[in-house]
Design an enzyme around this catalytic site. Structure first.
Site, PDB file in Angstrom:
ATOM      1  CG  ASP A   1      42.064  26.178  50.904  1.00 22.56           C
ATOM      2  OD1 ASP A   1      42.691  25.984  49.752  1.00 22.56           O
ATOM      3  OD2 ASP A   1      42.774  26.686  52.122  1.00 22.56           O
TER       4      ASP A   1
ATOM      5  CG  HIS B   1      41.617  24.036  40.821  1.00 28.65           C
ATOM      6  ND1 HIS B   1      41.405  24.185  42.218  1.00 28.65           N
ATOM      7  CD2 HIS B   1      42.765  23.947  40.251  1.00 28.65           C
ATOM      8  CE1 HIS B   1      42.491  24.749  42.325  1.00 28.65           C
ATOM      9  NE2 HIS B   1      43.485  24.540  41.696  1.00 28.65           N
TER      10      HIS B   1
ATOM     11  CD  GLU C   1      45.086  38.422  47.936  1.00 22.96           C
ATOM     12  OE1 GLU C   1      44.995  39.606  47.882  1.00 22.96           O
ATOM     13  OE2 GLU C   1      44.026  37.541  48.244  1.00 22.96           O
ATOM     14  CG  ASN C   2      43.769  32.186  44.632  1.00 19.40           C
ATOM     15  OD1 ASN C   2      42.508  32.057  44.954  1.00 19.40           O
ATOM     16  ND2 ASN C   2      44.635  31.742  45.332  1.00 19.40           N
ATOM     17  CD1 TRP C   3      44.710  37.992  40.182  1.00 17.24           C
ATOM     18  CD2 TRP C   3      44.862  36.769  38.318  1.00 17.24           C
ATOM     19  NE1 TRP C   3      43.657  37.918  39.920  1.00 17.24           N
ATOM     20  CE2 TRP C   3      43.405  37.298  38.451  1.00 17.24           C
ATOM     21  CE3 TRP C   3      45.004  36.031  37.235  1.00 17.24           C
ATOM     22  CZ2 TRP C   3      42.584  37.179  37.520  1.00 17.24           C
ATOM     23  CZ3 TRP C   3      44.185  35.926  36.106  1.00 17.24           C
ATOM     24  CH2 TRP C   3      43.096  36.493  36.394  1.00 17.24           C
TER      25      TRP C   3
ATOM     26  CB  SER D   1      42.711  33.720  52.536  1.00 20.54           C
ATOM     27  OG  SER D   1      43.265  32.677  53.289  1.00 20.54           O
TER      28      SER D   1
END
Ligand code: IPE
Ligand code: IPE
Ligand code: MG
Length: 238
Positions: free
Chosen positions: A23, A40, A70-72, A189
């Site tokens: 993260d 990234h 959930e990152n979508w 997460s």
């Protein structure tokens, strides 16, 4: 026992599997006035470096959280940049061929060409002993639901813990000994919810792109000082 180059940090024999919640890529980029995708990219470089050091230290399984279910919900340009980065990471990994790559998560919704590349990478590296599990489109709850549905398909009406362990995405790996989360957040997460039952945790404020050998050694040192009781007592504590 494994020693670092200075022969002073010892990697305990009990440390065979480290999982990283990588993260802080976005904040790393922001702190430098760069776009998030630059973070990234730098994060992918850190992963390559840390993967090598872990195998040097005899840690034979590394699992990394690269993209959650959930990152979508992030902006499309960021998601697209991460997918592009994965594409070039796979291209390089195919040349390197130094570890067994396993993708954990739901691949089915990824672009078709990427699924082909992932399957090829997994196939050509399948005989390596060390494993790098890449959690991409991964969710811990989705994984447990997946395992249960597989068991239903097999006709099971009563299931055991062993059944779930052998049907989750990481059935080929033992549970992580140590879970490291960077960038100062103290939560899972939705990562490895089943597997973390007796993992040790290590949190650091360092952003993932800055996570290097020195930071890894701090995590290992912390692990070495833990007393893992698994609900019991350690000899001498009775
Ligand atoms: C982790 O870095 C990588 C992904 C979640 C894909 P972040 O992108 O979450 O970085 P921060 O938390 O915003 O700094
Ligand atoms: C977790 O990081 C997922 C990955 C590192 C891939 P997030 O940045 O998505 O987690 P939250 O949103 O802070 O919980
Ligand atoms: Mg984050």
């Amino acid at each position: 026992m494994f020693f670092n180059k200075k022969k002073n940090a010892i990697v305990n024999n009990d440390l065979k599997h480290i999982a990283f919640i990588m993260d802080g890529n976005g904040r790393w980029a922001k702190s430098r006035g760069l776009p998030r995708k630059a973070g990234h990219k730098q994060g992918a470089k850190a992963l390559e470096n840390i993967g090598k050091i872990c195998s040097e230290y005899g840690i034979n399984t590394v699992t990394v959280y690269a993209f959650s279910t959930e990152n979508w919900s992030r902006p499309k340009n960021e998601v697209d940049a991460i997918i592009d980065l994965l594409r070039s990471y796979i291209k390089d990994a195919k040349k390197r061929k130094e570890v067994r790559y396993k993708f954990i998560g739901d691949k089915s919704v990824l672009p078709k060409d990427l699924i082909v590349e992932i399957n090829e990478l997994e196939e050509i590296t399948k005989n390596f002993d060390n494993v790098l599990n890449i959690a991409f489109n991964y969710g811990g709850r989705a994984e447990i639901v997946y395992a249960c549905n597989e068991l239903i398909k097999e006709g099971k009406t009563v299931i055991t813990e062993e059944d779930i362990s052998s049907h989750i995405y990481t059935s080929h790996s033992k549970d992580p000994d140590l879970i490291v989360r960077t960038a100062g957040e103290y939560r899972l997460s939705n990562f490895l919810l089943w597997q973390c039952a007796y993992s040790e945790f290590y949190f650091t404020d360092v952003y993932w792109p800055n996570f290097d050998r020195k930071e890894l050694e701090k995590a290992i040192e912390s692990f070495n000082n833990r007393k893992r009781r698994y609900g019991g007592l350690i000899k001498g504590e009775e």
